[in-house]
Design a protein around this motif. Structure first.
Motif, PDB file in Angstrom:
ATOM      1  N   VAL A  56      -8.479 -12.714  12.717  1.00  0.00           N
ATOM      2  CA  VAL A  56      -7.808 -11.427  12.531  1.00  0.00           C
ATOM      3  C   VAL A  56      -6.989 -11.158  13.783  1.00  0.00           C
ATOM      4  O   VAL A  56      -7.492 -11.318  14.895  1.00  0.00           O
ATOM      5  CB  VAL A  56      -8.830 -10.284  12.314  1.00  0.00           C
ATOM      6  CG1 VAL A  56      -8.132  -8.936  12.208  1.00  0.00           C
ATOM      7  CG2 VAL A  56      -9.680 -10.556  11.079  1.00  0.00           C
ATOM      8  N   ALA A  57      -5.708 -10.769  13.607  1.00  0.00           N
ATOM      9  CA  ALA A  57      -4.844 -10.543  14.767  1.00  0.00           C
ATOM     10  C   ALA A  57      -3.764  -9.506  14.475  1.00  0.00           C
ATOM     11  O   ALA A  57      -3.260  -9.419  13.363  1.00  0.00           O
ATOM     12  CB  ALA A  57      -4.190 -11.859  15.194  1.00  0.00           C
ATOM     13  N   ALA A  58      -3.447  -8.741  15.511  1.00  0.00           N
ATOM     14  CA  ALA A  58      -2.333  -7.790  15.453  1.00  0.00           C
ATOM     15  C   ALA A  58      -1.031  -8.579  15.424  1.00  0.00           C
ATOM     16  O   ALA A  58      -1.029  -9.771  15.720  1.00  0.00           O
ATOM     17  CB  ALA A  58      -2.394  -6.875  16.675  1.00  0.00           C
ATOM     18  N   ALA A  92     -12.804  -2.780   2.242  1.00  0.00           N
ATOM     19  CA  ALA A  92     -12.193  -3.827   3.056  1.00  0.00           C
ATOM     20  C   ALA A  92     -12.417  -5.170   2.376  1.00  0.00           C
ATOM     21  O   ALA A  92     -13.436  -5.375   1.710  1.00  0.00           O
ATOM     22  CB  ALA A  92     -12.791  -3.845   4.464  1.00  0.00           C
ATOM     23  N   VAL A  93     -11.441  -6.054   2.517  1.00  0.00           N
ATOM     24  CA  VAL A  93     -11.552  -7.428   2.021  1.00  0.00           C
ATOM     25  C   VAL A  93     -11.061  -8.372   3.106  1.00  0.00           C
ATOM     26  O   VAL A  93     -10.299  -7.986   3.985  1.00  0.00           O
ATOM     27  CB  VAL A  93     -10.764  -7.656   0.704  1.00  0.00           C
ATOM     28  CG1 VAL A  93     -11.383  -6.885  -0.445  1.00  0.00           C
ATOM     29  CG2 VAL A  93      -9.301  -7.297   0.864  1.00  0.00           C
ATOM     30  N   GLY A  94     -11.492  -9.608   3.021  1.00  0.00           N
ATOM     31  CA  GLY A  94     -11.089 -10.625   3.982  1.00  0.00           C
ATOM     32  C   GLY A  94     -12.247 -11.011   4.881  1.00  0.00           C
ATOM     33  O   GLY A  94     -13.347 -10.452   4.793  1.00  0.00           O
ATOM     34  N   VAL A 152      -8.013  -9.367   7.430  1.00  0.00           N
ATOM     35  CA  VAL A 152      -8.760  -8.187   7.023  1.00  0.00           C
ATOM     36  C   VAL A 152      -7.754  -7.165   6.499  1.00  0.00           C
ATOM     37  O   VAL A 152      -6.714  -6.920   7.104  1.00  0.00           O
ATOM     38  CB  VAL A 152      -9.654  -7.587   8.128  1.00  0.00           C
ATOM     39  CG1 VAL A 152      -8.851  -6.997   9.264  1.00  0.00           C
ATOM     40  CG2 VAL A 152     -10.613  -6.569   7.548  1.00  0.00           C
ATOM     41  N   ILE A 153      -8.058  -6.648   5.317  1.00  0.00           N
ATOM     42  CA  ILE A 153      -7.293  -5.567   4.704  1.00  0.00           C
ATOM     43  C   ILE A 153      -8.265  -4.408   4.562  1.00  0.00           C
ATOM     44  O   ILE A 153      -9.377  -4.580   4.060  1.00  0.00           O
ATOM     45  CB  ILE A 153      -6.753  -5.962   3.308  1.00  0.00           C
ATOM     46  CG1 ILE A 153      -5.899  -7.227   3.375  1.00  0.00           C
ATOM     47  CG2 ILE A 153      -5.984  -4.801   2.688  1.00  0.00           C
ATOM     48  CD1 ILE A 153      -4.653  -7.127   4.231  1.00  0.00           C
ATOM     49  N   THR A 196      -5.632 -10.760   0.601  1.00  0.00           N
ATOM     50  CA  THR A 196      -6.190 -11.821   1.422  1.00  0.00           C
ATOM     51  C   THR A 196      -6.129 -13.088   0.570  1.00  0.00           C
ATOM     52  O   THR A 196      -5.506 -13.086  -0.487  1.00  0.00           O
ATOM     53  CB  THR A 196      -7.621 -11.475   1.892  1.00  0.00           C
ATOM     54  OG1 THR A 196      -8.102 -12.520   2.727  1.00  0.00           O
ATOM     55  CG2 THR A 196      -8.553 -11.240   0.745  1.00  0.00           C
ATOM     56  N   THR A 197      -6.703 -14.148   1.014  1.00  0.00           N
ATOM     57  CA  THR A 197      -6.819 -15.412   0.289  1.00  0.00           C
ATOM     58  C   THR A 197      -5.603 -16.315   0.457  1.00  0.00           C
ATOM     59  O   THR A 197      -5.712 -17.408   0.964  1.00  0.00           O
ATOM     60  CB  THR A 197      -7.103 -15.221  -1.219  1.00  0.00           C
ATOM     61  OG1 THR A 197      -8.165 -14.290  -1.390  1.00  0.00           O
ATOM     62  CG2 THR A 197      -7.471 -16.541  -1.879  1.00  0.00           C
TER      63      THR A 197
END
Length: 179
Positions: free
Chosen positions: A168-170, A128-130, A3-4, A46-47
């Protein structure tokens, strides 16, 4: 896998992204950032990490001039297409070129570049994208009138996506357009 998130605040564009790299059920925390600056731009992808590496290290970002909408749709996208082709990443499907999705900020405006090279700009001032984009957009909407600083809003959006998406992860990485 990603996620961006981005928002416009006081004529600067702020982006943030997670650090997840995923393939099937495998998750890797990557050191290479998904958000970065390149010339007067801030970008978040992303992608494909290969696409992001090309945008970060090989893309010769053209200086924005004239009508920014026209510039982004023509000069900017043409430079991205050339970079991705030269880097061996661009692909064709039924004779139509395709790339990946990313956010780009410049001159206080936030654009979404889609996989068909369409250039979009949301009226909300955030995007946001992703795979976690819906979750992040909900958090950005919910925090819009709370008086939070850009980094706080972006963090809330990333945490929402991180909590509800397995891809999605920190840790989170932040960048903004240069002054």
């Amino acid at each position: 896998m990603t996620v961006i998130v981005g928002l416009v605040h006081r004529r600067r564009v702020h982006l943030a992204g997670d650090s997840a790299g995923s393939s099937g059920s495998q998750l890797t925390i990557r050191r290479d950032p998904k958000v970065f600056t390149n010339g007067p731009y801030v970008l978040g992808f992303t992608t494909s990490f290969r696409m992001g590496q090309l945008l970060h290290h090989a893309f010769k970002a053209p200086h924005p001039e004239g009508d920014l909408d026209r510039f982004m749709v023509t000069t900017f996208v043409d430079a991205v297409r050339t970079c991705l082709k030269d880097g061996g990443w661009a692909r064709k499907d039924s004779e139509q070129e395709q790339a990946g999705s990313f956010l780009v900020g410049v001159h206080g405006r936030l654009f979404e570049i889609h996989d068909d090279y369409q250039v979009g700009e949301r009226a909300d001032g955030y995007a946001a994208v992703g795979c976690g984009d819906d979750l992040a957009l909900g958090a950005l909407h919910a925090t819009a009138g709370l008086g939070l600083k850009p980094r706080e809003r972006l963090t809330a959006a990333l945490r929402a996506a991180d909590h509800h998406s397995t891809f999605v992860a920190a840790p989170y990485v932040f960048a903004r357009t240069p002054r």
